[in-house]
Write a protein that holds these residues in place. Sequence first.
Motif, PDB file in Angstrom:
ATOM      1  N   ALA A 156      -8.350  12.302 -14.615  1.00 63.16           N
ATOM      2  CA  ALA A 156      -7.965  10.896 -14.480  1.00 63.16           C
ATOM      3  C   ALA A 156      -7.113  10.424 -15.655  1.00 63.16           C
ATOM      4  N   SER A 157      -6.134   9.606 -15.328  1.00 65.13           N
ATOM      5  CA  SER A 157      -5.292   9.009 -16.361  1.00 65.13           C
ATOM      6  C   SER A 157      -5.275   7.505 -16.171  1.00 65.13           C
ATOM      7  N   THR A 158      -4.890   6.785 -17.226  1.00 70.12           N
ATOM      8  CA  THR A 158      -4.927   5.322 -17.172  1.00 70.12           C
ATOM      9  C   THR A 158      -4.014   4.766 -16.087  1.00 70.12           C
ATOM     10  N   ASN A 159      -2.931   5.465 -15.777  1.00 70.80           N
ATOM     11  CA  ASN A 159      -2.029   4.949 -14.734  1.00 70.80           C
ATOM     12  C   ASN A 159      -2.582   5.151 -13.323  1.00 70.80           C
ATOM     13  N   GLN A 160      -3.757   5.713 -13.235  1.00 77.28           N
ATOM     14  CA  GLN A 160      -4.434   5.822 -11.944  1.00 77.28           C
ATOM     15  C   GLN A 160      -5.457   4.702 -11.745  1.00 77.28           C
ATOM     16  N   THR A 161      -5.521   3.779 -12.679  1.00 78.65           N
ATOM     17  CA  THR A 161      -6.314   2.572 -12.491  1.00 78.65           C
ATOM     18  C   THR A 161      -5.703   1.781 -11.344  1.00 78.65           C
ATOM     19  N   SER A 162      -6.507   1.534 -10.324  1.00 78.64           N
ATOM     20  CA  SER A 162      -5.963   0.913  -9.120  1.00 78.64           C
ATOM     21  C   SER A 162      -7.089   0.630  -8.129  1.00 78.64           C
ATOM     22  N   MET A 163      -6.712  -0.037  -7.019  1.00 81.20           N
ATOM     23  CA  MET A 163      -7.603  -0.172  -5.868  1.00 81.20           C
ATOM     24  C   MET A 163      -7.259   0.951  -4.901  1.00 81.20           C
ATOM     25  N   TYR A 164      -8.261   1.701  -4.492  1.00 81.75           N
ATOM     26  CA  TYR A 164      -8.056   2.806  -3.562  1.00 81.75           C
ATOM     27  C   TYR A 164      -8.668   2.450  -2.214  1.00 81.75           C
ATOM     28  N   GLY A 169      -1.056  14.146  -9.063  1.00 85.55           N
ATOM     29  CA  GLY A 169      -2.272  13.800  -9.790  1.00 85.55           C
ATOM     30  C   GLY A 169      -3.499  13.678  -8.904  1.00 85.55           C
ATOM     31  N   TYR A 170      -3.302  13.868  -7.587  1.00 87.74           N
ATOM     32  CA  TYR A 170      -4.392  13.728  -6.617  1.00 87.74           C
ATOM     33  C   TYR A 170      -4.485  14.988  -5.747  1.00 87.74           C
ATOM     34  N   SER A 171      -5.679  15.222  -5.242  1.00 86.55           N
ATOM     35  CA  SER A 171      -5.871  16.208  -4.179  1.00 86.55           C
ATOM     36  C   SER A 171      -6.893  15.628  -3.208  1.00 86.55           C
ATOM     37  N   LYS A 212     -15.206  18.077   6.922  1.00 89.16           N
ATOM     38  CA  LYS A 212     -15.806  17.579   8.164  1.00 89.16           C
ATOM     39  C   LYS A 212     -14.945  16.449   8.694  1.00 89.16           C
ATOM     40  N   LYS A 213     -14.987  16.260   9.989  1.00 86.33           N
ATOM     41  CA  LYS A 213     -14.096  15.280  10.619  1.00 86.33           C
ATOM     42  C   LYS A 213     -14.344  13.874  10.086  1.00 86.33           C
ATOM     43  N   GLU A 214     -15.576  13.532   9.804  1.00 87.20           N
ATOM     44  CA  GLU A 214     -15.895  12.161   9.433  1.00 87.20           C
ATOM     45  C   GLU A 214     -15.687  11.860   7.953  1.00 87.20           C
ATOM     46  N   ARG A 215     -15.419  12.865   7.136  1.00 85.83           N
ATOM     47  CA  ARG A 215     -15.397  12.662   5.698  1.00 85.83           C
ATOM     48  C   ARG A 215     -14.065  13.107   5.091  1.00 85.83           C
ATOM     49  N   PHE A 216     -13.501  12.233   4.266  1.00 91.72           N
ATOM     50  CA  PHE A 216     -12.213  12.518   3.613  1.00 91.72           C
ATOM     51  C   PHE A 216     -12.363  12.130   2.156  1.00 91.72           C
ATOM     52  N   SER A 217     -12.221  13.099   1.276  1.00 89.54           N
ATOM     53  CA  SER A 217     -12.446  12.872  -0.144  1.00 89.54           C
ATOM     54  C   SER A 217     -11.126  12.893  -0.905  1.00 89.54           C
ATOM     55  N   LEU A 218     -11.014  11.995  -1.848  1.00 82.65           N
ATOM     56  CA  LEU A 218      -9.864  11.952  -2.754  1.00 82.65           C
ATOM     57  C   LEU A 218     -10.347  12.385  -4.131  1.00 82.65           C
ATOM     58  N   ILE A 219      -9.597  13.298  -4.742  1.00 80.03           N
ATOM     59  CA  ILE A 219     -10.006  13.871  -6.027  1.00 80.03           C
ATOM     60  C   ILE A 219      -8.917  13.629  -7.053  1.00 80.03           C
ATOM     61  N   LEU A 226       0.836  -1.197   0.000  1.00 81.85           N
ATOM     62  CA  LEU A 226       0.000   0.000   0.000  1.00 81.85           C
ATOM     63  C   LEU A 226       0.872   1.248   0.000  1.00 81.85           C
ATOM     64  N   ARG A 227       0.503   2.175  -0.831  1.00 81.58           N
ATOM     65  CA  ARG A 227       1.257   3.428  -0.917  1.00 81.58           C
ATOM     66  C   ARG A 227       0.367   4.600  -0.516  1.00 81.58           C
ATOM     67  N   LEU A 228       0.897   5.446   0.349  1.00 80.01           N
ATOM     68  CA  LEU A 228       0.121   6.550   0.900  1.00 80.01           C
ATOM     69  C   LEU A 228       0.051   7.698  -0.101  1.00 80.01           C
ATOM     70  N   ILE A 229      -1.182   8.131  -0.366  1.00 80.18           N
ATOM     71  CA  ILE A 229      -1.376   9.251  -1.277  1.00 80.18           C
ATOM     72  C   ILE A 229      -1.444  10.557  -0.479  1.00 80.18           C
ATOM     73  N   TYR A 230      -2.360  10.595   0.492  1.00 76.03           N
ATOM     74  CA  TYR A 230      -2.523  11.763   1.360  1.00 76.03           C
ATOM     75  C   TYR A 230      -2.967  11.297   2.733  1.00 76.03           C
ATOM     76  N   PHE A 231      -2.723  12.158   3.689  1.00 78.82           N
ATOM     77  CA  PHE A 231      -3.040  11.895   5.090  1.00 78.82           C
ATOM     78  C   PHE A 231      -3.635  13.180   5.674  1.00 78.82           C
ATOM     79  N   SER A 232      -4.625  13.008   6.548  1.00 78.28           N
ATOM     80  CA  SER A 232      -5.197  14.172   7.226  1.00 78.28           C
ATOM     81  C   SER A 232      -5.286  13.875   8.710  1.00 78.28           C
ATOM     82  N   TYR A 233      -4.796  14.785   9.551  1.00 80.39           N
ATOM     83  CA  TYR A 233      -4.826  14.561  10.991  1.00 80.39           C
ATOM     84  C   TYR A 233      -5.863  15.441  11.692  1.00 80.39           C
ATOM     85  N   ASP A 234      -6.587  16.238  10.906  1.00 78.99           N
ATOM     86  CA  ASP A 234      -7.634  17.077  11.490  1.00 78.99           C
ATOM     87  C   ASP A 234      -8.424  17.697  10.354  1.00 78.99           C
TER      88      ASP A 234
END
Lengths: 112, 113
Positions: free
Chosen positions: B81-89, B63-65, B70-77, B43-51
């Motif tokens: 999209a490119s073909t090399n972003q085909t993956s399990m997230y 390629g990501y943001s 809100k504390k309970e929700r974390f969105s990856l954007i 597993l490779r870390l894309i982003y992390f949020s501590y608050d």
Amino acid sequence: KNQVEQSPQSLIILEGKNCTLQCNYTVSPFSNLRWYKQDTGRGPVSLTIMTFSENTKSNGRYTATLDADTKQSSLHITASQLSDSASYICVALDSGTYKYIFGTGTRLKVLA
Amino acid sequence: DVKVTQSSRYLVKRTGEKVFLECVQDMDHENMFWYRQDPGLGLRLIYFSYDVKMKEKGDIPEGYSVSREKKERFSLILESASTNQTSMYLCASSLSGRKNIQYFGAGTRLSVL
């Protein structure tokens, strides 16, 4: 470079048999080591967490060991069941960067 | 029981589309993570949020943001999209503290055509 290496890559055993999975890590500074089970198509689920001062930890039929001197850990599965078929992932926490370093996993198949 | 819910199990998108992957946790965890998992790689870390509104780049943020309003929700954007972003997230959450367990969602398998 911080790394976690697992062996074997894959393993097939008969139901009821025991098996041991290996994990070597070079993470430094080291905080703790975790084993996760990941069923196909699902997210990983935590089995054990051990700090550098802990040598062994059990969770039912799963027993993890840690040797912080040799930087090795093992996961022993006793009396395997068909439901143990999964990937097992070893993860070390780098206490300097607070980053988790994941191994590539061992894929275990238990046959009836 | 801790529950981490990812909005989609499977997604198929076209190259250049903007893609949103949503993750919600119900245990008031401070930390949330986005990983990608590819065959033969850990597993490779894309982003992390501590608050809320806080984020840190992981190992492969290009390629990501992310968004954590809100504390309970974390969105990856995926902005384009490119073909090399085909993956399990995989999304995960945990309490703060080094010995706390990470709880993972079931994953979103994204295919970019």
